[in-house]
Every structure is written in structure tokens, then in C-alpha cells.
Scaffold this motif. Structure first.
Motif, mmCIF file in Angstrom:
data_model
loop_
_atom_site.group_PDB
_atom_site.id
_atom_site.type_symbol
_atom_site.label_atom_id
_atom_site.label_comp_id
_atom_site.label_asym_id
_atom_site.label_seq_id
_atom_site.Cartn_x
_atom_site.Cartn_y
_atom_site.Cartn_z
ATOM 1 N N GLY A 19 0.788 -1.223 0.000
ATOM 2 C CA GLY A 19 0.000 0.000 0.000
ATOM 3 C C GLY A 19 0.820 1.272 0.000
ATOM 4 N N GLU A 20 2.035 1.214 0.552
ATOM 5 C CA GLU A 20 2.853 2.420 0.667
ATOM 6 C C GLU A 20 3.963 2.486 -0.374
ATOM 7 O OE1 GLU A 20 4.231 3.139 4.627
ATOM 8 O OE2 GLU A 20 2.244 2.891 5.522
ATOM 9 N N ARG A 21 4.035 1.510 -1.247
ATOM 10 C CA ARG A 21 5.008 1.587 -2.339
ATOM 11 C C ARG A 21 4.653 2.771 -3.229
ATOM 12 N NH1 ARG A 21 4.990 1.619 -7.208
ATOM 13 N NH2 ARG A 21 2.750 1.220 -7.193
ATOM 14 N N ARG A 22 5.655 3.542 -3.603
ATOM 15 C CA ARG A 22 5.436 4.700 -4.459
ATOM 16 C C ARG A 22 6.491 4.736 -5.563
ATOM 17 N NH1 ARG A 22 1.254 4.481 -2.462
ATOM 18 N NH2 ARG A 22 0.184 5.973 -1.094
ATOM 19 N N VAL A 183 15.159 8.526 0.684
ATOM 20 C CA VAL A 183 14.276 9.649 0.362
ATOM 21 C C VAL A 183 13.975 10.400 1.648
ATOM 22 C CG1 VAL A 183 13.238 8.504 -1.635
ATOM 23 C CG2 VAL A 183 12.188 8.245 0.627
ATOM 24 N N THR A 184 13.622 11.674 1.506
ATOM 25 C CA THR A 184 13.260 12.458 2.684
ATOM 26 C C THR A 184 11.922 11.994 3.241
ATOM 27 O OG1 THR A 184 14.476 14.370 1.826
ATOM 28 C CG2 THR A 184 12.840 14.788 3.542
ATOM 29 N N GLU A 185 11.002 11.696 2.339
ATOM 30 C CA GLU A 185 9.696 11.180 2.722
ATOM 31 C C GLU A 185 9.084 10.474 1.529
ATOM 32 O OE1 GLU A 185 7.159 14.429 3.777
ATOM 33 O OE2 GLU A 185 7.451 15.478 1.872
ATOM 34 N N PHE A 186 8.100 9.625 1.797
ATOM 35 C CA PHE A 186 7.363 8.957 0.737
ATOM 36 C C PHE A 186 6.099 9.744 0.432
ATOM 37 C CE2 PHE A 186 10.055 5.567 2.244
ATOM 38 C CZ PHE A 186 10.359 4.856 1.082
ATOM 39 N N TYR A 187 5.726 9.799 -0.835
ATOM 40 C CA TYR A 187 4.503 10.496 -1.206
ATOM 41 C C TYR A 187 3.311 9.839 -0.488
ATOM 42 C CZ TYR A 187 7.629 11.501 -5.186
ATOM 43 O OH TYR A 187 8.697 11.830 -5.978
ATOM 44 N N PRO A 188 2.379 10.628 0.028
ATOM 45 C CA PRO A 188 1.201 10.049 0.676
ATOM 46 C C PRO A 188 0.239 9.398 -0.310
ATOM 47 C CG PRO A 188 1.013 12.430 0.583
ATOM 48 C CD PRO A 188 2.402 12.095 0.130
ATOM 49 N N ALA A 189 0.376 9.741 -1.578
ATOM 50 C CA ALA A 189 -0.440 9.167 -2.655
ATOM 51 C C ALA A 189 0.435 9.148 -3.905
ATOM 52 C CB ALA A 189 -1.701 10.009 -2.881
ATOM 53 N N MET A 194 -1.268 13.368 -7.004
ATOM 54 C CA MET A 194 -0.998 14.604 -6.274
ATOM 55 C C MET A 194 -0.797 15.795 -7.211
ATOM 56 S SD MET A 194 1.627 13.052 -3.405
ATOM 57 C CE MET A 194 1.972 14.663 -2.709
ATOM 58 N N GLU A 195 -0.284 15.529 -8.407
ATOM 59 C CA GLU A 195 -0.045 16.592 -9.381
ATOM 60 C C GLU A 195 -1.256 16.820 -10.294
ATOM 61 O OE1 GLU A 195 2.482 18.560 -9.541
ATOM 62 O OE2 GLU A 195 3.802 17.594 -8.076
ATOM 63 N N ASN A 196 -2.357 16.138 -9.994
ATOM 64 C CA ASN A 196 -3.592 16.278 -10.781
ATOM 65 C C ASN A 196 -3.408 15.884 -12.246
ATOM 66 O OD1 ASN A 196 -5.217 17.322 -8.602
ATOM 67 N ND2 ASN A 196 -4.133 19.267 -8.838
ATOM 68 N N TRP A 197 -2.481 14.949 -12.488
ATOM 69 C CA TRP A 197 -2.281 14.451 -13.841
ATOM 70 C C TRP A 197 -3.279 13.354 -14.175
ATOM 71 C CZ3 TRP A 197 0.301 15.815 -18.114
ATOM 72 C CH2 TRP A 197 0.418 14.855 -19.133
ATOM 73 N N ALA A 198 -3.579 12.525 -13.196
ATOM 74 C CA ALA A 198 -4.497 11.407 -13.405
ATOM 75 C C ALA A 198 -5.188 11.087 -12.096
ATOM 76 C CB ALA A 198 -3.730 10.185 -13.919
ATOM 77 N N GLU A 199 -6.265 10.322 -12.186
ATOM 78 C CA GLU A 199 -6.987 9.872 -11.013
ATOM 79 C C GLU A 199 -6.976 8.353 -10.970
ATOM 80 O OE1 GLU A 199 -10.923 11.407 -10.897
ATOM 81 O OE2 GLU A 199 -10.308 13.519 -10.818
ATOM 82 N N GLU A 200 -6.851 7.821 -9.766
ATOM 83 C CA GLU A 200 -6.926 6.368 -9.611
ATOM 84 C C GLU A 200 -8.368 5.899 -9.797
ATOM 85 O OE1 GLU A 200 -3.935 4.439 -6.662
ATOM 86 O OE2 GLU A 200 -4.743 6.214 -5.652
#
Length: 216
Positions: A19-22, A183-189, A194-200
Motif C-alpha cells: 500500500g505504501e510503495r510509491r 528519500v526524505t519522505e514517501f509520497y502520501p499518494a 498529487m499533481e492532478n495528472w491522473a486519477e486512480e
């Protein structure tokens, strides 16, 4: 519950890694310890493969000049992709599509040469060798997340140009440039969400029963 099931904590860890793989694009430099890198590659090598052909090959990029040439190939394809996107060109050009200069480790995942004799499971579906490599990459990705490391799959390159750059034999094919490291942090999504390029899309949109398009 099956007697072969993992414990509650073990199952939770597996599902958490999934679930947290980005697909990471932002890295914090640093290094990956040799023993950790060994575990990651071992996980990749344990992937399922059709006919046990194990078609994956991984090329570690340790020369700075070679890393720069790979980045140049990616940039060339980024510009071509932007042109092909038409009205979405400007939005695409604002996206960060790779972390080649910033990641601790750079690898190229490729299909081996001389794959034609392997027909077990491939006689009618020859692309199963690619599916097997994808499984190895996913294993590496999930193991990296469990180790607290980010990984990004870059596919913006011309395969033949990259194959020539790495001296691959005829028939071998690069499939992914893999950026790996702290990485400093993992993206939450997912970043593209997040960039409004696509929707899941929800899982239900992908499920049919008995016949294509029929739902339960």
C-alpha cells in the motif's frame, strides 16, 4: 483462516509495503549499504518466471559519466513525449519524471538475449518473459519500501539507444531505468494523483464475471 497464513503482524507488514510503495522521483542522495543491496537483489531474483527462464538482467551504473548519458537519453524522450501530448504538453513538462542525478543507486533492468528457445509458457504468449521481469522489478520495489528506501521506474528512453550505450548483445532489451535510494519522505499518494495528472480508478471498474463487461 489457512494454517499456512502468516501472523497478523506479518500480514500487516506485507500489505503495508504494497500500500505504501510509491514510484519515487525525489531522492536524498546518500548510499545503500552493500548488505541491503544484496537483500534487494535477492528479493528480485526470487520472482516467479515462466518456465523458470529467469529472463531478468540488472546492470548497475556506477560511472558518473554513464549516468549522465542515460539522463540525456531520458531527457530526449521526455521532450518527444511532451510534443506527442499536444494540449497537455505544458502540464507534462512541469512534472518531475526521474531522479537520476539524485538517487544513491542507478540500475537498468533488462530482458536477456537468446530468449527464443524458451517456449515453455511462451509459445502463445511470448510476452511472458516481460511479465516475469516485471515481477522481479516489483519484488525489488516492495523490498526497497520495507527497507525504507525509495525506488522509481523510468521508462522514458529509446530502448535501442540505451542497449547500445550499455553494450547489450543483440536480442537483449532494456525495460526500466531504476532509481533507488534514501528519500526524505514517501509520497502520501501516487505522485501523478498529487499533481492532478491522473486519477486512480476503483478496483470495481476492473472486475468482470464470466464475460467481459459483465459485473456481479
Amino acid at each position: 483462516m489457512s494454517e499456512h497464513a502468516f501472523s497478523d503482524a506479518e500480514r500487516a507488514a506485507v500489505y503495508r509495503a504494497i500500500g505504501e510503495r510509491r514510484d519515487m522521483r525525489h531522492f536524498a542522495g546518500g548510499t545503500v549499504a552493500p548488505e541491503v543491496l544484496g537483500r534487494l537483489l535477492g528479493a528480485a531474483h526470487q520472482a516467479p518466471s515462466v518456465g523458470l527462464m529467469q529472463p531478468w538482467r540488472f546492470v548497475r551504473i556506477t560511472q558518473g559519466e554513464l549516468r549522465g548519458r542515460i539522463k540525456a537519453l531520458v531527457e530526449q524522450e521526455r521532450l518527444r513525449t511532451a510534443e506527442a501530448l499536444g494540449e497537455r504538453t505544458d502540464a507534462f513538462m512541469k512534472l518531475k519524471v526521474e531522479g537520476i542525478n539524485d538517487c544513491a543507486e542507478l540500475w537498468v533492468a533488462a530482458l536477456m538475449d537468446n530468449r527464443e528457445p524458451h517456449i515453455f509458457g511462451r509459445r502463445t504468449l511470448p510476452e511472458m518473459d516481460l511479465a516475469s521481469l516485471a515481477c522481479a522489478i516489483q519484488n525489488l520495489w516492495l523490498a526497497a519500501r520495507a527497507e525504507g528506501l525509495g525506488m522509481g521506474w523510468v521508462s522514458l528512453f529509446e530502448p535501442q539507444a540505451l542497449a547500445e550505450l550499455l553494450g547489450m548483445p543483440a536480442g537483449a532489451k532494456p525495460v526500466a531505468v531504476l532509481c533507488l535510494g534514501p528519500v526524505t519522505e514517501f509520497y502520501p499518494a501516487p505522485m501523478l494523483v498529487m499533481e492532478n495528472w491522473a486519477e486512480e480508478r476503483p478496483l470495481g471498474d476492473m472486475l468482470f464475471e464470466n464475460q467481459w463487461g459483465e459485473r456481479q
